[in-house]
Structures are given as C-alpha cells and as structure tokens.
Scaffold this motif. Sequence first.
Motif, short mmCIF file in Angstrom:
data_model
loop_
_atom_site.label_atom_id
_atom_site.label_comp_id
_atom_site.label_asym_id
_atom_site.label_seq_id
_atom_site.Cartn_x
_atom_site.Cartn_y
_atom_site.Cartn_z
N TYR A 373 38.71 63.42 -21.88
CA TYR A 373 38.74 63.66 -23.32
C TYR A 373 37.96 64.95 -23.59
O TYR A 373 37.28 65.49 -22.70
CB TYR A 373 38.12 62.48 -24.08
N THR A 374 38.04 65.45 -24.82
CA THR A 374 37.28 66.64 -25.20
C THR A 374 35.79 66.36 -25.06
O THR A 374 35.28 65.37 -25.59
CB THR A 374 37.59 67.05 -26.64
N GLY A 375 35.10 67.21 -24.31
CA GLY A 375 33.68 67.03 -24.07
C GLY A 375 33.37 66.31 -22.77
O GLY A 375 32.20 66.25 -22.36
N TYR A 376 34.39 65.78 -22.10
CA TYR A 376 34.17 65.08 -20.84
C TYR A 376 33.81 66.07 -19.75
O TYR A 376 34.47 67.10 -19.59
CB TYR A 376 35.42 64.29 -20.44
N ARG A 377 32.80 65.76 -18.98
CA ARG A 377 32.39 66.62 -17.87
C ARG A 377 32.98 66.06 -16.58
O ARG A 377 32.68 64.93 -16.18
CB ARG A 377 30.87 66.69 -17.75
N ILE A 378 33.83 66.85 -15.94
CA ILE A 378 34.47 66.45 -14.69
C ILE A 378 33.45 66.61 -13.56
O ILE A 378 33.02 67.72 -13.25
CB ILE A 378 35.70 67.31 -14.40
N PRO A 379 33.02 65.52 -12.93
CA PRO A 379 32.02 65.65 -11.87
C PRO A 379 32.63 66.24 -10.60
O PRO A 379 33.82 66.06 -10.33
CB PRO A 379 31.57 64.20 -11.64
N PRO A 380 31.83 66.93 -9.82
CA PRO A 380 32.34 67.56 -8.59
C PRO A 380 32.35 66.63 -7.39
O PRO A 380 32.71 67.03 -6.29
CB PRO A 380 31.35 68.71 -8.36
N HIS A 381 31.99 65.37 -7.59
CA HIS A 381 31.74 64.47 -6.46
C HIS A 381 32.97 63.70 -6.00
O HIS A 381 32.93 63.08 -4.93
CB HIS A 381 30.64 63.47 -6.85
N TYR A 382 34.05 63.70 -6.78
CA TYR A 382 35.17 62.82 -6.49
C TYR A 382 36.49 63.58 -6.47
O TYR A 382 36.52 64.80 -6.64
CB TYR A 382 35.23 61.68 -7.53
N ASP A 383 37.58 62.84 -6.30
CA ASP A 383 38.91 63.42 -6.35
C ASP A 383 39.10 64.18 -7.67
O ASP A 383 38.58 63.78 -8.71
CB ASP A 383 39.94 62.30 -6.23
N SER A 384 39.87 65.26 -7.62
CA SER A 384 39.99 66.15 -8.76
C SER A 384 41.05 65.72 -9.79
O SER A 384 41.24 66.41 -10.79
CB SER A 384 40.31 67.57 -8.29
N MET A 385 41.74 64.61 -9.56
CA MET A 385 42.77 64.19 -10.51
C MET A 385 42.13 63.70 -11.81
O MET A 385 41.26 62.82 -11.79
CB MET A 385 43.66 63.10 -9.93
N ILE A 386 42.57 64.25 -12.94
CA ILE A 386 42.02 63.86 -14.23
C ILE A 386 43.05 63.17 -15.12
O ILE A 386 42.69 62.57 -16.15
CB ILE A 386 41.39 65.05 -14.99
N ALA A 387 44.32 63.27 -14.77
CA ALA A 387 45.36 62.62 -15.58
C ALA A 387 46.64 62.49 -14.78
O ALA A 387 46.88 63.25 -13.83
CB ALA A 387 45.62 63.40 -16.86
N LYS A 388 47.45 61.53 -15.18
CA LYS A 388 48.81 61.40 -14.67
C LYS A 388 49.74 61.46 -15.87
O LYS A 388 49.60 60.65 -16.80
CB LYS A 388 48.99 60.09 -13.91
N LEU A 389 50.65 62.42 -15.85
CA LEU A 389 51.62 62.56 -16.92
C LEU A 389 52.94 61.98 -16.43
O LEU A 389 53.48 62.43 -15.42
CB LEU A 389 51.78 64.03 -17.30
N ILE A 390 53.42 60.96 -17.13
CA ILE A 390 54.63 60.24 -16.71
C ILE A 390 55.66 60.28 -17.83
O ILE A 390 55.32 60.06 -19.00
CB ILE A 390 54.31 58.77 -16.37
N VAL A 391 56.90 60.58 -17.48
CA VAL A 391 57.98 60.55 -18.46
C VAL A 391 59.09 59.64 -17.96
O VAL A 391 59.25 59.41 -16.76
CB VAL A 391 58.55 61.95 -18.77
N HIS A 392 59.88 59.14 -18.91
CA HIS A 392 61.03 58.32 -18.59
C HIS A 392 62.20 58.74 -19.47
O HIS A 392 62.02 59.05 -20.65
CB HIS A 392 60.73 56.83 -18.81
N ALA A 393 63.39 58.80 -18.88
CA ALA A 393 64.61 59.14 -19.63
C ALA A 393 65.79 58.44 -18.95
O ALA A 393 65.64 57.84 -17.88
CB ALA A 393 64.83 60.64 -19.68
N ASP A 394 66.97 58.56 -19.56
CA ASP A 394 68.11 57.83 -19.01
C ASP A 394 68.70 58.50 -17.78
O ASP A 394 69.39 57.85 -16.98
CB ASP A 394 69.19 57.63 -20.09
#
Length: 450
Positions: A373-394
């Motif tokens: 979120y805005t203001g969140y500090r990403i720590p350097p200690h773990y995996d770098s993934m911060i989000a998964k963007l998923i879409v669905h369509a026909d």
Amino acid sequence: MPVLKKVLIANRGEIALRIIRTCHEMGLRTVAVYSTADADSLHVRFADEAVCIGPPSSGESYLRPDRIIAAAEVTGADAIHPGYGFLSENAEFSQICSDHDITFIGPRAETIRLMGEKSQAKKTMAEAGVPVVPGSDGILPSMEEGKRLADEIGYPVMVKASAGGGGRGMRLVREPENFEQRYEGARSEADAAFGNPDMYLEKCVMNPRHIEIQLLGDGKGNVMHYGERECSIQRRHQKLLEEAPSPIVDDELRARMGEAATQGAAALNYAGAGTIEFLVDAEKNFYFMEMNTRIQVEHPVTEEVTDCDIIEHQIQVAMGETVTRTESPLRGHSIECRINAEDPARKFSPSPGTITAFHQPGGLGVRVDTHAYTGYRIPPHYDSMIAKLIVHADTRERAIKRMKRALDEFVIEGVKTTIPFHQQLLENEDFKAGTFDTQFMETFTFDPNA
C-alpha cells in the motif's frame, strides 16, 4: 477428524493475507506471525491476532519451527497453514505440528519427505505409471557412473541436485568433455544450498513447455485435478507469468496429463493441495519433473478458470472432507503477472524501499493479491514479489487485452517494479501466438526506453 476454529498462518505478505481472507469467510479465527521487519504488513493488520516471532532474518523468524509452535500454543491455534516457501515443504515441521496435536494444513510428513527427495520422487512416480524423463535410477553413486549413463542415453543431459529446487544445483551438459566441470559445479552448489550433495541425471528435453497440474487429495485415496497451468515464461527457473489453460493443451492431452497426475498422487495417498509439474516436448509427450507438496504462487489462475477457492478446499480436506470429483471443468482464460520490486533494466536487481504511491487496477475480471500500500516499506530480507495481478476473460486474446489494460492502470511509485517488463512481454508476437517455450527469456530483450 478435527473441527478447526483458529488457524495460524506461518507465512508473510500476500499469501498470508490471502489465507486470512478465506479463513474469515469460513468463520475461522486467524493468527498472523511476523518478524520485526513485517510489523506494518497488511497480514498483521487483518488477522484476529498477531505474534512477533523474531528479527528480520527469516532464519530467526519464519524458519523457526519452535517460535511458530510457541505462537500457536500461546494463542490456542488448532491448525497451521504454511502457505508457500519457508516451512511449507519441511517434513520435520509437519511432523512437529502433528506431535503437538496441531493440524498441519498440508500433506503428511512422509509424503513431503518422499517428494522432496527428487530422485526418489521420480522413482515413485515411475512405479505409479507416470511418464518420467530417461535418466539415472535414483542417486548417482559417482561422477564416473554419471558419465557412463550420459553416454548411454545421449547428450544433452541435465545433472540435478536430489534435494534441489528453484534451479539451484542444476546444470545442462551438452558435450562429454564438459561433464566433470558441470557435475562438480552442481554438486558444490547443492551442498552449499541444501546441505545435500547427492545428484541424479536426466536426459535433457530440448525446448520444452513447463506445464503443471493442480491437484487435491483427501488422504483416503481420492484425488481430483483442476486442469493445467502454463508456466514456461521464467527466468533462471523462476516463473514470471502463468496462465490457465495452456495455449498448447487440448482436451485429449489435458485428459492424459490429468489422469497421470491423479494416478501419481493417489499412489501416495496424497492429502491436501499439491502440484505435479511436467515437461512437454514438441510432440506433446510429457514427463514428470517434480511434485510441489504445497499451494503454489500461481494458484489464482486456476481458481479463476474453475470458479473455486483452493485454499478453502485445502482447509476442508484438513477437517476430514472427502474429495468426490475427479476433475474440475474449465471456463475461459486467466493470466497472472508477478509484480516484483525489481528493476528489469538492471537484470532484475532487487529494488527495496518505500512505496510513495500505490494504485491498484480494477474493473471486470481483474484481481490483485497484495500486501502492499502507499507508505509500505518493502524490506530487503525476503522475496521481492509485492503483488500478483490476475485477470480472467472468456478467451486468451481477451485476457491478454485485459491484462494490458490492468497493467496500464497499476501505479507503483518509489521503487522499481516489473510492470514495464510485463507490458513489453504482452506485446511480444511469440507470446501472443502462444509459441514460446522455457527458453523464451534467453532471447527476449527488455527495452528500458520503450
């Protein structure tokens, strides 16, 4: 079987929050554990209770079974969900939970141990009738035996760490004169990474697709599958984008792969969610690669095309419910982009720091799994993934267009992310045509000025 009331999530970030949401919808109370670096993470905020288990180092927090069990006992949690990574495929942790009368939401310790030992996993699957890549029958007793076998089955071959994962302890050998160097390099890396230098050998399937089958077993001999996921877009054996179904899998191949995967899991009397990963060659022959005895990062694409909650199914099985179906029908197409705090212009180097602006995309068929979120500090200690963007369509074509639109809407400022990489990837003609394989990233070039 137990009637669960409170679940401790032995993980962090988006997957911890993902599990918390399902637990709350099931009427279960939740306990978050966190390191001091994660005190401001959303999984801590939205759990019913939270316990600090140590300093930022994962070795002193998320990888400490004693501290996690203590947190469960203090809070009265009767179950632990391990998520993925950390202790999720640690047989000793599963056993410790059992010894403390805490339900481990995952497979039995002996299953984790067997599938974690790659050469034994391959042998077990072969005995169950699952196609396997030609290679050594278990661990290589010596480098000399490896060279002899490589000459017999033909180059190129792969030497692999028996306890390996994430591409570590793995080397491609194209010619006999390079065997010794590659073997010793893989063996040393495996010993350093896993404390186990044992190696095995396989024929190299050239330019394959990496396709996995999502499974659910109830530990009573019943196993179902949810179709396949396409996972061939990867860099250094780390997945970047996944989709379901695969562009190359037709109904006939899906049926064969699904039957083989469920047959293999049934031979283990498998309990919980798991994934069997296959290599698929140009002639659509498929070969067992490994089994992941946990939930996968990319499970949301399967959820979108099957309209189900796999985490909920995991928990239901842990409470003794029986699996009654053999497969789940598929609807439409789903794509997941892993949004990492990395700079694609600098060889995907990590980019920790504070997020100064964060705007999620929305609209029909768009899902974001994130703890940021805005203001969140990403720590350097773990995996770098911060989000998964998923879409669905026909259709796949519409899913690609929807993902492009969602990436354009996704605003993350203050750190570098892989959003620009995914935007260029989706414009690639081979990707759009579905004609890529696991070597795709060796020729794909990211243009930082595009």
